[in-house]
Design a protein around this motif. Structure first.
Motif, mmCIF file in Angstrom:
data_model
loop_
_atom_site.group_PDB
_atom_site.id
_atom_site.type_symbol
_atom_site.label_atom_id
_atom_site.label_comp_id
_atom_site.label_asym_id
_atom_site.label_seq_id
_atom_site.Cartn_x
_atom_site.Cartn_y
_atom_site.Cartn_z
ATOM 1 N N ASP A 13 -47.932 51.221 115.913
ATOM 2 C CA ASP A 13 -47.822 52.377 115.025
ATOM 3 C C ASP A 13 -46.425 52.964 115.255
ATOM 4 O O ASP A 13 -45.801 52.722 116.294
ATOM 5 C CB ASP A 13 -48.913 53.387 115.382
ATOM 6 N N LEU A 14 -45.935 53.746 114.292
ATOM 7 C CA LEU A 14 -44.606 54.347 114.458
ATOM 8 C C LEU A 14 -44.684 55.810 114.906
ATOM 9 O O LEU A 14 -44.417 56.140 116.038
ATOM 10 C CB LEU A 14 -43.797 54.226 113.168
ATOM 11 N N GLY A 15 -45.031 56.719 113.990
ATOM 12 C CA GLY A 15 -44.997 58.145 114.296
ATOM 13 C C GLY A 15 -45.878 58.531 115.469
ATOM 14 O O GLY A 15 -47.080 58.298 115.460
ATOM 15 N N GLY A 16 -45.278 59.123 116.497
ATOM 16 C CA GLY A 16 -46.024 59.533 117.677
ATOM 17 C C GLY A 16 -46.284 58.396 118.644
ATOM 18 O O GLY A 16 -46.857 58.612 119.712
ATOM 19 N N THR A 17 -45.864 57.194 118.276
ATOM 20 C CA THR A 17 -46.082 56.031 119.143
ATOM 21 C C THR A 17 -44.737 55.387 119.470
ATOM 22 O O THR A 17 -44.111 55.742 120.456
ATOM 23 C CB THR A 17 -47.034 55.024 118.478
ATOM 24 N N LEU A 18 -44.281 54.483 118.635
ATOM 25 C CA LEU A 18 -43.001 53.817 118.903
ATOM 26 C C LEU A 18 -41.817 54.753 118.643
ATOM 27 O O LEU A 18 -40.759 54.600 119.235
ATOM 28 C CB LEU A 18 -42.882 52.561 118.039
ATOM 29 N N ARG A 19 -42.017 55.727 117.753
ATOM 30 C CA ARG A 19 -40.967 56.720 117.491
ATOM 31 C C ARG A 19 -41.551 58.117 117.590
ATOM 32 O O ARG A 19 -42.693 58.355 117.196
ATOM 33 C CB ARG A 19 -40.351 56.518 116.104
ATOM 34 N N ILE A 20 -40.751 59.025 118.087
ATOM 35 C CA ILE A 20 -41.157 60.424 118.154
ATOM 36 C C ILE A 20 -40.103 61.269 117.449
ATOM 37 O O ILE A 20 -38.954 60.862 117.306
ATOM 38 C CB ILE A 20 -41.360 60.904 119.597
ATOM 39 N N ALA A 21 -40.507 62.449 117.005
ATOM 40 C CA ALA A 21 -39.608 63.337 116.271
ATOM 41 C C ALA A 21 -39.098 64.453 117.178
ATOM 42 O O ALA A 21 -39.890 65.148 117.821
ATOM 43 C CB ALA A 21 -40.320 63.927 115.064
ATOM 44 N N LEU A 22 -37.783 64.601 117.225
ATOM 45 C CA LEU A 22 -37.165 65.693 117.970
ATOM 46 C C LEU A 22 -36.894 66.847 117.006
ATOM 47 O O LEU A 22 -36.214 66.665 115.991
ATOM 48 C CB LEU A 22 -35.857 65.222 118.608
ATOM 49 N N LEU A 23 -37.428 68.006 117.311
ATOM 50 C CA LEU A 23 -37.318 69.154 116.411
ATOM 51 C C LEU A 23 -35.995 69.876 116.626
ATOM 52 O O LEU A 23 -35.930 70.934 117.268
ATOM 53 C CB LEU A 23 -38.504 70.091 116.619
ATOM 54 N N LYS A 104 -38.453 67.088 108.964
ATOM 55 C CA LYS A 104 -39.504 67.271 109.960
ATOM 56 C C LYS A 104 -39.028 66.943 111.373
ATOM 57 O O LYS A 104 -39.778 67.112 112.331
ATOM 58 C CB LYS A 104 -40.699 66.373 109.620
ATOM 59 N N GLY A 105 -37.800 66.426 111.506
ATOM 60 C CA GLY A 105 -37.280 66.123 112.828
ATOM 61 C C GLY A 105 -36.456 64.848 112.845
ATOM 62 O O GLY A 105 -36.522 64.031 111.930
ATOM 63 N N ARG A 106 -35.657 64.722 113.894
ATOM 64 C CA ARG A 106 -34.852 63.503 114.075
ATOM 65 C C ARG A 106 -35.653 62.504 114.882
ATOM 66 O O ARG A 106 -36.037 62.766 116.013
ATOM 67 C CB ARG A 106 -33.537 63.837 114.797
ATOM 68 N N ARG A 107 -35.879 61.348 114.292
ATOM 69 C CA ARG A 107 -36.753 60.357 114.918
ATOM 70 C C ARG A 107 -35.973 59.403 115.817
ATOM 71 O O ARG A 107 -34.961 58.848 115.406
ATOM 72 C CB ARG A 107 -37.527 59.599 113.847
ATOM 73 N N VAL A 108 -36.503 59.241 117.024
ATOM 74 C CA VAL A 108 -35.884 58.353 118.007
ATOM 75 C C VAL A 108 -36.966 57.455 118.604
ATOM 76 O O VAL A 108 -38.159 57.788 118.583
ATOM 77 C CB VAL A 108 -35.195 59.150 119.136
ATOM 78 N N VAL A 109 -36.563 56.317 119.124
ATOM 79 C CA VAL A 109 -37.499 55.418 119.790
ATOM 80 C C VAL A 109 -37.998 56.087 121.067
ATOM 81 O O VAL A 109 -37.222 56.689 121.818
ATOM 82 C CB VAL A 109 -36.829 54.069 120.111
ATOM 83 N N VAL A 110 -39.287 55.992 121.298
ATOM 84 C CA VAL A 110 -39.887 56.614 122.478
ATOM 85 C C VAL A 110 -39.280 56.004 123.750
ATOM 86 O O VAL A 110 -38.849 54.849 123.763
ATOM 87 C CB VAL A 110 -41.423 56.412 122.452
ATOM 88 N N ASP A 111 -39.251 56.804 124.796
ATOM 89 C CA ASP A 111 -38.725 56.338 126.077
ATOM 90 C C ASP A 111 -39.479 55.077 126.515
ATOM 91 O O ASP A 111 -40.708 55.084 126.618
ATOM 92 C CB ASP A 111 -38.889 57.439 127.126
ATOM 93 N N GLY A 112 -38.750 54.013 126.758
ATOM 94 C CA GLY A 112 -39.364 52.742 127.144
ATOM 95 C C GLY A 112 -39.703 51.838 125.982
ATOM 96 O O GLY A 112 -40.094 50.684 126.187
#
Length: 245
Positions: A13-23, A104-112
């Protein structure tokens, strides 16, 4: 998870999983301004953004209720900007979707995340993405820009196939795209109600729940939506999926 089972593919999954949004407010403010500019709005950009937010609610209610997703052109021409110049809207609909999501935020790859992607690929797993999101171009563009497209054999987006999780069919489409049976696949996601329910119904072999840093409330499972494993650090996924050879 069944440690004796050798799975062949992993879906993220992407949102909240592989990528998270920085507000980050300056970034989000720029996106709101850019969206209004692209649309040719004659009202202040914050007012334009609030109008889009209000119009998005009926669309979201329809999408969630039907487990469907509109492509960019239909989203903006039918739902969000039906009273604007349709020729212009059709020309800029992809960029409008991108900028609206950046609001809604800048999306980045989750840590790891990159470490896990490269690690699983090196271990012989086929990798895929299954994501609910508006916007047809954002994900392919991001994968190419970050040099991650080479690791994924399948990218299934609700905005392209017009189906949303928890619809089991979207998982079946992804499995067919990879040429792997559902029972030989693993799903990594963060949403119990949306992700786990659909994957279980589709017959996905194992479900890993990621306790996303975006989650504000404790995750509650039922017998029908209990994952096979829960990870708090994304890198723990590598401990659960050994090399295939």
């Amino acid at each position: 998870m069944d440690q004796n089972k050798r799975y062949k593919a992993v879906f993220f999954d992407l949102g909240g999983t592989l990528r998270i949004a920085l507000l980050e407010e300056p970034y989000m403010k720029h996106a709101r301004r850019k969206m209004a500019e692209i649309a040719g709005s004659s009202v202040p950009y914050e007012e334009f953004y609030q109008m889009i937010e209000a119009r998005y609610e009926p669309y979201r209610k329809w999408a969630l209720g039907e487990n469907k997703e509109s492509g960019d052109e239909e989203l903006w021409c039918k739902w969000l900007l039906p009273d604007y110049d349709q020729t212009r809207v059709k020309q800029v609909c992809h960029e409008l979707s991108f900028q609206y999501r950046q609001c809604k935020g800048r999306r980045v790859v989750v840590d790891g995340g990159v470490e896990v992607i490269k690690g699983l690929h090196a271990r012989g797993y086929k990798l895929g993405i299954i994501s609910n999101l508006i916007g047809e171009n954002e994900v392919p563009d991001w994968l190419e820009e970050d040099g991650l497209d080479q690791y994924f054999d399948s990218v299934i987006l609700s905005s392209v196939c017009h189906l949303r999780k928890p619809c089991a069919e979207i998982y079946k489409i992804a499995c067919a795209d990879l040429g792997v049976a559902p029972e030989d696949c693993v799903s990594v996601a963060d949403n119990v109600k949306r992700d786990l329910a659909g994957a279980i119904e589709a017959g996905i072999g194992a479900n890993i729940l990621f306790e996303s840093p975006e989650k504000k409330h404790p995750v509650v499972f039922t017998e029908e939506t209990r994952p096979d494993a829960v990870v708090k650090d994304f890198r723990e996924i590598l401990d659960l999926l050994p090399p295939l050879c």
